[in-house]
Design an enzyme around this catalytic site. Sequence first.
Site, PDB file in Angstrom:
ATOM      1  N   CYS A  10       1.018  -1.164   0.048  1.00 29.63           N
ATOM      2  CA  CYS A  10       0.066  -0.160   0.062  1.00 29.63           C
ATOM      3  C   CYS A  10       0.811   1.362   0.114  1.00 29.63           C
ATOM      4  CB  CYS A  10      -0.901  -0.109   1.113  1.00 29.63           C
ATOM      5  SG  CYS A  10      -2.331   1.103   1.087  1.00 29.63           S
ATOM      6  N   ASP A 129      -6.025  -3.604  11.523  1.00 30.32           N
ATOM      7  CA  ASP A 129      -4.892  -2.464  11.765  1.00 30.32           C
ATOM      8  C   ASP A 129      -4.541  -2.204  13.025  1.00 30.32           C
ATOM      9  OD1 ASP A 129      -2.766  -0.928  10.965  1.00 30.32           O
ATOM     10  OD2 ASP A 129      -4.126   0.280   9.646  1.00 30.32           O
TER      11      ASP A 129
END
Length: 207
Positions: A10, A129
Amino acid sequence: MKPRTRIKICGITQPDDAVFTVAAGVDAIGLVFYPKSPRAVSIVQAQAIVGKVPGFVTVTGLFVDASAEFVWQHLEVIPLGLLQFHGNEPAEFCEQFKRPYIKAIRVQPGMDINAVIGQYKTACGILLDSYQPGVPGGTGTCFDWQAIPNDLEQPLIMAGGLTPENVRQAIQTLHPFAVDVSGGVEISKGVKDHQKILAFVREVASV
């Protein structure tokens, strides 16, 4: 046959990084459309990056509590294969774009993970996360892997502080469908380290 752990890199900001990342063998790249992020890209930048990505590699657009109009503006001009919602978006918001989406959940102590995930039954994956107040992602810290139940309904994507040094342990602990890394393969925020990307991919493949 043992399932292969998928990889998403990412926070891609440069076409050359996209080219290298794809050549390294990843399954997806992530483009950040959150203006406050140091890894944010404009529509023009995103178009240049996407132009270097071949078929069978999923281009993911990351949004954080964006307006529907903002998301649509990007969908109209960027061929995104997957949407990633990294804020407090309800399922109804995520569903309106008629695209496959994954929902990020920031893991906090005492959180009922299954209850939170249960709100997003239409998601094609749940990304776990680390939680840090005021920071929606890219914290560089790990959450408590041991606190995650092993009976999650949706495919699990692990993020939060992953690096070439700890991703093997992460996979062996939670057996996720995929791992997602950003800061753990960077020289500085938004600048990818190609050697770290190679090392990360090698470690995932070795598990």
